[in-house]
Design a protein around this motif. Structure first.
Motif, mmCIF file in Angstrom:
data_model
loop_
_atom_site.group_PDB
_atom_site.id
_atom_site.type_symbol
_atom_site.label_atom_id
_atom_site.label_comp_id
_atom_site.label_asym_id
_atom_site.label_seq_id
_atom_site.Cartn_x
_atom_site.Cartn_y
_atom_site.Cartn_z
ATOM 1 N N UNK A 1 0.835 -1.200 0.000
ATOM 2 C CA UNK A 1 0.000 0.000 0.000
ATOM 3 C C UNK A 1 0.865 1.243 0.000
ATOM 4 N N UNK A 2 0.284 2.377 -0.434
ATOM 5 C CA UNK A 2 1.054 3.618 -0.464
ATOM 6 C C UNK A 2 1.625 3.956 0.898
ATOM 7 N N UNK A 3 2.838 4.478 0.908
ATOM 8 C CA UNK A 3 3.534 4.817 2.150
ATOM 9 C C UNK A 3 3.649 6.328 2.260
ATOM 10 N N UNK A 4 3.595 6.831 3.473
ATOM 11 C CA UNK A 4 3.692 8.270 3.657
ATOM 12 C C UNK A 4 5.024 8.805 3.129
ATOM 13 N N UNK A 5 6.100 8.057 3.354
ATOM 14 C CA UNK A 5 7.415 8.526 2.958
ATOM 15 C C UNK A 5 7.989 7.616 1.876
ATOM 16 N N UNK A 6 8.320 8.218 0.735
ATOM 17 C CA UNK A 6 8.898 7.463 -0.367
ATOM 18 C C UNK A 6 10.395 7.333 -0.175
ATOM 19 N N UNK A 7 10.921 6.167 -0.534
ATOM 20 C CA UNK A 7 12.349 5.916 -0.491
ATOM 21 C C UNK A 7 12.865 5.652 -1.897
ATOM 22 N N UNK A 8 14.136 5.958 -2.115
ATOM 23 C CA UNK A 8 14.806 5.496 -3.327
ATOM 24 C C UNK A 8 15.819 4.451 -2.904
ATOM 25 N N UNK A 9 15.980 3.430 -3.736
ATOM 26 C CA UNK A 9 16.988 2.418 -3.479
ATOM 27 C C UNK A 9 17.875 2.334 -4.708
ATOM 28 N N UNK A 10 19.172 2.544 -4.508
ATOM 29 C CA UNK A 10 20.117 2.636 -5.621
ATOM 30 C C UNK A 10 21.218 1.592 -5.466
ATOM 31 N N UNK A 11 21.719 1.137 -6.600
ATOM 32 C CA UNK A 11 22.855 0.233 -6.580
ATOM 33 C C UNK A 11 24.043 0.968 -5.948
ATOM 34 N N UNK A 12 24.571 0.389 -4.894
ATOM 35 C CA UNK A 12 25.649 1.033 -4.150
ATOM 36 C C UNK A 12 26.955 0.962 -4.938
ATOM 37 N N UNK A 13 27.654 2.072 -5.022
ATOM 38 C CA UNK A 13 28.947 2.109 -5.703
ATOM 39 C C UNK A 13 29.982 1.550 -4.729
ATOM 40 N N UNK A 14 30.229 0.235 -4.870
ATOM 41 C CA UNK A 14 31.082 -0.442 -3.890
ATOM 42 C C UNK A 14 32.555 -0.437 -4.283
#
Length: 430
Positions: A179-192
């Motif tokens: 379900x929709x969340x109050x706070x949106x997150x971004x998830x990015x491929x980590x530059x390791x």
């Protein structure tokens, strides 16, 4: 109001701005006439809300020609992490549809010239796409960031899908994935595989002043800096929770045991360039900085169609960039209200000059602003700024940089000055 009184108010506002460099918690005195500089030195939430109120249709307020503000009405199209990625993706697709050579891809399907942001998804909306991408490389590490926060707050790393589910349960959001969340997150491929100096990870902060969106006109500030972690970098999964290893934010690093308050864990960009020239060579270093200039201009072009280009507005963005071990730069995020707090004496001097040089461009000759006049400051007024890109000048000279050139391929204009796309008309980093 008399002309003398208006000039007094202008000079007072400039004096106050200079004295408040580094004092984030204080607010500039509001001005109904003269120059209306919305508080550059306020917290992000305060600045954003102020701009929203100024440009709100409901309040009926309209800026006069002698008032300017330091944000574009919808600056968040570039400075919110999720919207920045959304606009860059849209920009790429539009160039593909147009058949632009800028959208060229290699044999692996990656963009040759526009691959400057890590693979990123929005959660919860793109969860299924993220899972599909994650399973292609299950040994990868990803970094999660809340879209509406700054200074490293709420950021963490994961390398297992179960960690996202556990996190959602711990935050009492068991329905996060459905379900929709109050706070949106971004998830990015980590530059390791970041470039390391002294075994430590670092990122770069560049200041970019934009005085017009359409046509695009922007300036690069020469006195950027690098921010170093206080603990040596390791890709070990045992250290994923150690933010002193992975996050360069001063707000986090200053709490570390190894933090040095004298230099603040910072290097100037000039020192970085000298280091790279001595270790990698001048040609490689110049190419790296060409690519950085390229990505900054392209990110601004990506949001230009959706940005409100108000003549009363300018903006000084804080660009955060990471360089990997192959000397490829990556755009991490863009800040609408980059911190003007000073952690060292050199930091204070630099940011003092940043404010002064910014004011000298947006308020030429210290005069009362006039939005009807052309925003073309003299070369002497630029201070430590250099022109990064001037779209109007490119059109006048018949230069189509986007479609006829590639980054790093120089050519000469009719007036005989060296040009290449994404690089400043006259850039000097020394």
């Amino acid at each position: 109001m008399s002309e003398h009184r208006r000039l007094q108010r202008l000079h007072l506002s400039r004096k106050v701005m200079m004295e408040m460099c580094g004092m984030l918690e204080q607010k500039l005195t509001a001005m109904k006439r003269g120059i209306c500089l919305m508080p550059i030195v306020l917290k992000v939430t305060m600045s954003v809300q102020t701009i929203r109120n100024v440009f709100s249709v409901e309040n009926g307020y309209r800026l006069s020609d002698d008032q300017i503000v330091n944000h574009f009405p919808n600056h968040y199209e570039l400075t919110r992490k999720d919207l920045m990625i959304k606009n860059i993706k849209r920009y790429r697709k539009e160039l593909e549809k147009e058949g632009s050579p800028l959208a060229e891809k290699d044999e692996n399907g990656k963009y040759v010239y526009l691959d400057f942001v890590p693979v990123t998804f929005m959660l919860p909306a793109d969860y299924n796409m993220f899972v599909e991408e994650f399973r292609k490389n299950p040994n990868s590490t990803w970094i999660m960031k809340p879209c509406g926060k700054a200074q490293g707050r709420g950021i963490f790393l994961i390398n297992k899908l179960s960690q996202i589910k556990k996190w959602s349960r711990d935050n009492k959001a068991s329905n996060f994935l459905t379900t929709p969340c109050k706070e949106t997150y971004v998830i990015s491929l980590y530059i390791d595989n970041p470039l390391l100096i002294g075994g430590k990870k670092f990122d770069l902060r560049f200041y970019v002043l934009v005085t017009s969106i359409r046509p695009l006109k922007c300036y690069m500030y020469k006195l950027g800096f690098c921010r170093f972690c206080t603990v040596k970098y390791t890709p070990s999964t045992n250290e994923l929770d150690n933010m002193f290893v992975h996050l360069t934010n001063v707000a986090i690093q200053k709490h570390g045991d190894d933090y040095n308050p004298i230099h603040g864990g910072k290097w100037s960009v000039a020192n970085l360039k000298l280091y790279l020239e001595s270790t990698q060579g001048k040609k490689v270093t110049d190419k790296l900085f060409d690519e950085i200039h390229w990505m900054i201009v392209q990110s601004l072009k990506a949001v230009a169609p959706v940005m409100i280009n108000d003549k009363h507005c300018f903006e000084c963005y804080g660009y955060d960039i990471i360089i990997d071990s192959r000397l490829k730069p990556w755009l991490i995020e863009v800040n609408a209200s980059p911190s003007l707090a000073s952690s060292t004496a050199n930091d204070r001097i630099m940011k003092y000059n940043l404010i002064n040089d910014t004011l000298n461009i947006v308020v030429p000759n210290g005069e009362i602003p006039d939005c009807k006049l052309s925003k073309n400051p003299s070369k002497g007024a630029l201070g430590n700024y250099v022109i990064l890109y001037d779209e109007e000048l490119a059109v006048i000279e018949g230069v189509d940089r986007d479609l006829k050139n590639r980054p790093g391929q120089s050519f000469r204009s009719k007036v005989g000055r060296a040009k290449d796309f994404g690089r400043p008309i006259s850039m000097n980093w020394k």
